[in-house]
Design a protein around this motif. Structure first.
Motif, PDB file in Angstrom:
ATOM      1  N   ILE B 220       0.832  -1.205  -0.139  1.00 19.23           N
ATOM      2  CA  ILE B 220       0.105  -0.092   0.053  1.00 19.23           C
ATOM      3  C   ILE B 220       0.861   1.194  -0.220  1.00 19.23           C
ATOM      4  O   ILE B 220       1.826   1.315   0.803  1.00 19.23           O
ATOM      5  CB  ILE B 220      -0.841  -0.078   1.060  1.00 19.23           C
ATOM      6  N   GLY B 221       0.602   2.219  -0.939  1.00 21.87           N
ATOM      7  CA  GLY B 221       1.655   3.380  -0.847  1.00 21.87           C
ATOM      8  C   GLY B 221       0.514   4.681  -0.696  1.00 21.87           C
ATOM      9  O   GLY B 221      -0.359   4.881  -0.860  1.00 21.87           O
ATOM     10  N   LEU B 222       1.421   5.247   0.583  1.00 22.13           N
ATOM     11  CA  LEU B 222       0.689   6.441   1.019  1.00 22.13           C
ATOM     12  C   LEU B 222       1.409   7.544   0.449  1.00 22.13           C
ATOM     13  O   LEU B 222       2.508   7.755   0.684  1.00 22.13           O
ATOM     14  CB  LEU B 222       0.658   6.315   2.579  1.00 22.13           C
ATOM     15  N   HIS B 223       0.490   8.684   0.304  1.00 25.67           N
ATOM     16  CA  HIS B 223       1.089   9.930   0.239  1.00 25.67           C
ATOM     17  C   HIS B 223       0.394  11.144   0.496  1.00 25.67           C
ATOM     18  O   HIS B 223      -0.676  11.163   0.198  1.00 25.67           O
ATOM     19  CB  HIS B 223       1.517  10.258  -1.555  1.00 25.67           C
ATOM     20  N   ALA B 224       0.757  11.902   1.480  1.00 24.74           N
ATOM     21  CA  ALA B 224       0.146  12.665   2.217  1.00 24.74           C
ATOM     22  C   ALA B 224      -1.245  12.204   2.793  1.00 24.74           C
ATOM     23  O   ALA B 224      -2.129  13.142   2.486  1.00 24.74           O
ATOM     24  CB  ALA B 224      -0.046  14.070   1.175  1.00 24.74           C
ATOM     25  N   VAL B 228      -2.446   6.077  -2.654  1.00 26.69           N
ATOM     26  CA  VAL B 228      -2.125   6.293  -4.042  1.00 26.69           C
ATOM     27  C   VAL B 228      -1.913   4.911  -4.868  1.00 26.69           C
ATOM     28  O   VAL B 228      -1.645   4.978  -5.849  1.00 26.69           O
ATOM     29  CB  VAL B 228      -0.882   7.195  -4.292  1.00 26.69           C
ATOM     30  N   PHE B 229      -1.735   3.849  -3.874  1.00 28.15           N
ATOM     31  CA  PHE B 229      -1.386   2.676  -4.631  1.00 28.15           C
ATOM     32  C   PHE B 229      -1.890   1.363  -3.518  1.00 28.15           C
ATOM     33  O   PHE B 229      -1.636   1.532  -2.548  1.00 28.15           O
ATOM     34  CB  PHE B 229       0.219   2.409  -5.056  1.00 28.15           C
ATOM     35  N   ASP B 230      -2.499   0.480  -4.377  1.00 29.19           N
ATOM     36  CA  ASP B 230      -2.803  -0.537  -3.296  1.00 29.19           C
ATOM     37  C   ASP B 230      -2.705  -1.754  -4.263  1.00 29.19           C
ATOM     38  O   ASP B 230      -3.800  -1.830  -5.173  1.00 29.19           O
ATOM     39  CB  ASP B 230      -4.095  -0.293  -2.932  1.00 29.19           C
ATOM     40  N   GLY B 231      -1.673  -2.621  -4.149  1.00 29.13           N
ATOM     41  CA  GLY B 231      -1.707  -3.663  -5.079  1.00 29.13           C
ATOM     42  C   GLY B 231      -0.582  -4.835  -4.904  1.00 29.13           C
ATOM     43  O   GLY B 231       0.172  -4.656  -3.971  1.00 29.13           O
ATOM     44  N   GLU B 232      -0.361  -5.674  -5.833  1.00 28.79           N
ATOM     45  CA  GLU B 232       0.836  -6.439  -5.716  1.00 28.79           C
ATOM     46  C   GLU B 232       2.025  -5.888  -5.884  1.00 28.79           C
ATOM     47  O   GLU B 232       2.298  -5.171  -6.772  1.00 28.79           O
ATOM     48  CB  GLU B 232       0.734  -7.847  -6.561  1.00 28.79           C
ATOM     49  N   PRO B 233       3.188  -6.436  -5.328  1.00 30.10           N
ATOM     50  CA  PRO B 233       4.507  -5.859  -5.579  1.00 30.10           C
ATOM     51  C   PRO B 233       4.866  -5.684  -6.878  1.00 30.10           C
ATOM     52  O   PRO B 233       5.628  -4.758  -7.415  1.00 30.10           O
ATOM     53  CB  PRO B 233       5.542  -6.728  -4.837  1.00 30.10           C
ATOM     54  N   GLU B 234       4.347  -6.693  -7.859  1.00 28.13           N
ATOM     55  CA  GLU B 234       4.749  -6.586  -9.194  1.00 28.13           C
ATOM     56  C   GLU B 234       4.411  -5.505 -10.026  1.00 28.13           C
ATOM     57  O   GLU B 234       4.849  -5.174 -10.715  1.00 28.13           O
ATOM     58  CB  GLU B 234       4.337  -8.045  -9.884  1.00 28.13           C
ATOM     59  N   SER B 235       3.121  -4.943  -9.493  1.00 28.28           N
ATOM     60  CA  SER B 235       2.678  -4.148 -10.273  1.00 28.28           C
ATOM     61  C   SER B 235       3.052  -2.456  -9.844  1.00 28.28           C
ATOM     62  O   SER B 235       2.563  -1.580 -10.178  1.00 28.28           O
ATOM     63  CB  SER B 235       1.211  -3.892 -10.246  1.00 28.28           C
ATOM     64  N   LEU B 236       4.377  -2.663  -8.960  1.00 34.62           N
ATOM     65  CA  LEU B 236       4.624  -1.362  -8.333  1.00 34.62           C
ATOM     66  C   LEU B 236       5.667  -0.924  -9.556  1.00 34.62           C
ATOM     67  O   LEU B 236       6.783  -1.112  -9.375  1.00 34.62           O
ATOM     68  CB  LEU B 236       5.332  -1.768  -7.026  1.00 34.62           C
TER      69      LEU B 236
END
Ligand SMILES: Nc1ncnc2c1ncn2[C@@H]1O[C@H](COP(=O)(O)OP(=O)(O)OP(=O)(O)O)[C@@H](O)[C@H]1O
Ligand SMILES: [Mg+2]
Lengths: 259, 268
Positions: B220-224, B228-236
């Motif tokens: 899960i990617g957080l920004h402020a 902004v992202f929630d998915g499998e590591p491969e799609s990062l």
């Protein structure tokens, strides 16, 4: 560097000025003691010297007095410490379960602390009468107020972190107190406690003189009876008592590794 | 599978006006190993701490194990917290107590009354603490003071303390941020294996992207304060990373010495 020097010289003149001003205001002559040095010396040498050697009942009274004074200091400090610990929990910004309590409890403790033990003694003697019990209460109040502040600072100083982990595991407030605060603050508490014993031993002598009993009262009765030689002996005994107790607390500090 | 944890449009505004979480929605299922990444101040710690209500949220609801966390207080909150294991960046041990006692602290939430105050743990809890310390390779240090351990060992005590709770979820707030690369690897491996063995889902705050990629089943990617992202590591992808960290990937990969050390630790 230059500005520091100037600061010091300003400070120096301020102190001299204050000294002169207060001497004028209080209308006392600071050199009196020098003019009267002869008298003073005569008083010490002729009246106090040599210390009398107490025997029989007198010796017993002195020993009992010293014991009473030590006991008064010890018990007052111990009782005050336990009460202060409980109060300090509510005086600490970090652990108090009530949000607004630290401000009030600290204010209350500061108020109590700013009244010296001797003043408490006079207040209590005039309302409750004289006696060791009342002397005990007077000592208790002043050291309680002191330790509330000291303990609360100790609690605030240890990291919030280990308390947070206990809370996160579902520990109750009282469990946090016993498993987090006590083990991590005990050394700090003991160190303040020993300091308070030293302070209270001295105050306990003075409180004794104004009616709290113990060696202070014994000394006062000899002074009032103009028995200066015996008074001198008692003063020496008090000095030895204070030194011995200080040595003991210092020894404990070393043993407990508090320094 | 039913989610064990659900964030439903959660917002957290601090007293000073900082909005640390903005309309966050997510759910966590048993068995997941989720890394939360994001720059400093993006709200990672706030997100984690709102789950056990160390921080209370402003809007929205958090459901954990069928209960609405935001509404819990007193005994029910304690009960809820006892089902959530937490691991901290600074280990948060009581350094004057023994390793064993620190592990047993994890059981306090399950105890009440005088036994809980005096720490009279049941025999079975003590045995469990022993077994866990063995699993962590710390059986030799059981009676040592927790303060005398190394950083990596302290964190292993932290893991044991969380696992002994029998938690339904593990929250780890930057568990390896204070560790050297090789102990960090040991801790991440232990975390992953202990959690997986017991099927406990893990939420881990990390600031090393490569570690997140290596261990997570989901990132899960957080920004402020926003996801902004929630998915499998491969799609990062690089562009996603840029969105999370708000800076170009070259700046990120330029390589702090930290990351190089990590690569070395893996090469061995
Ligand atoms: N107690 C608080 N009072 C006010 N603002 C706070 C408080 N705690 C955090 N904040 C603010 O909320 C925002 C998110 O903080 P948080 O600690 O969750 O970030 P983080 O992602 O964990 O950062 P880091 O990686 O540095 O640990 C930050 O802007 C921070 O300044
Ligand atoms: Mg953080």
């Amino acid at each position: 560097m230059q500005s520091e020097k100037r600061l010091y010289s300003i400070l120096f003149f301020c102190i001299v000025g204050l000294f002169v001003a207060s001497t004028c205001f209080a209308r006392y002559n600071p050199f009196e003691i020098f003019f009267n040095l002869e008298n003073f010396q005569a008083f010490i040498v002729d009246d106090f010297f040599p210390p009398a050697i107490p025997t029989g009942l007198k010796l017993k009274a002195i020993f009992q007095g010293i014991l009473t004074t030590i006991c008064m200091a010890l018990s007052a400090t111990s009782v005050a410490a336990v009460l202060a610990f409980v109060t300090a929990l509510f005086a600490s910004k970090r652990v108090s379960p009530i949000q607004k309590s630290p401000k009030f409890v600290r204010g209350f403790a500061t108020f109590l602390r700013n009244i010296p033990a001797l003043v408490w003694a006079f207040i209590l003697f005039s309302s409750l009468g004289i006696g060791t019990g009342v002397g005990f209460i007077a000592l208790c109040i002043s050291s309680y107020a002191f330790m509330v502040r000291a303990f609360a600072e100790t609690i605030d100083d240890i990291s919030q972190d280990n308390l947070e982990s206990l809370q996160a595991a579902g520990a109750s407030f009282i469990q946090v107190v016993f498993h987090g605060i006590l083990p991590s603050c005990l050394r700090g508490f003991i160190s303040w406690f020993l300091y308070c014993i030293e302070v209270n031993l001295r105050s306990s002598t003075v409180v004794g003189m104004v009616g709290g009993g113990g060696i202070g009262l014994v000394l006062l009765s000899y002074l009032k009876g103009f028995k200066y030689n015996m008074s001198f002996t008692i003063i020496l005994a008090i000095a030895v008592m204070v030194l011995l107790v200080d040595a003991l607390t210092n020894y404990l500090r070393k043993e407990l590794d508090l320094e | 599978m039913e989610p064990i944890l659900t964030f439903d449009h959660v917002t957290k505004r601090y007293g000073n006006g900082v909005c640390a979480l903005k309309d966050v929605s997510l759910s966590v299922r048993p068995g997941e190993f989720i890394s939360i990444i994001g720059p400093s101040g993006s709200g990672k710690s706030t997100l984690l701490r709102s789950i056990n209500k160390l921080i209370s949220t402003t809007e929205g609801n958090i459901f954990f194990d069928g209960e609405n966390v935001s509404a819990l207080r007193g005994g029910r909150l304690r009960k809820n917290r006892s089902k959530i294991g937490m691991i901290f960046q600074n280990y948060n041990l009581v350094y004057n107590l023994s390793v064993l006692q620190n592990v047993l602290h994890g059981r306090l939430g399950h105890m009440s009354g005088i036994r809980g105050i005096l720490g009279l743990y049941p025999e079975e809890d003590k045995e469990k603490a022993w077994t866990l310390l063995e699993e962590m390779g710390l059986e030799k240090f059981c009676y040592n003071k927790a303060g005398s351990l190394s950083g990596g060992q302290k964190q292993r005590v932290g893991i044991a303390r969380a696992i002994i709770q029998d938690p339904k979820i593990l929250l780890c707030d930057e568990p390896i941020a204070s560790l050297d690369p090789s102990s960090a690897k040991v801790i991440m491996d232990l975390l992953k294996s202990t959690a997986q063995k017991r099927g406990i889902p893990c939420l881990v705050n990390l600031h090393q992207v490569d570690v997140a990629m290596r261990y997570s089943t989901r990132i899960i990617g957080l920004h402020a304060g926003e996801i902004v992202f929630d998915g499998e590591p491969e799609s990062l992808s690089d562009s996603v990373l840029e969105r999370i960290y708000g800076t170009s990937v070259t700046n990120l990969v330029a390589g702090t010495s930290d990351e190089k050390d990590w690569q070395q630790a893996y090469a061995v």
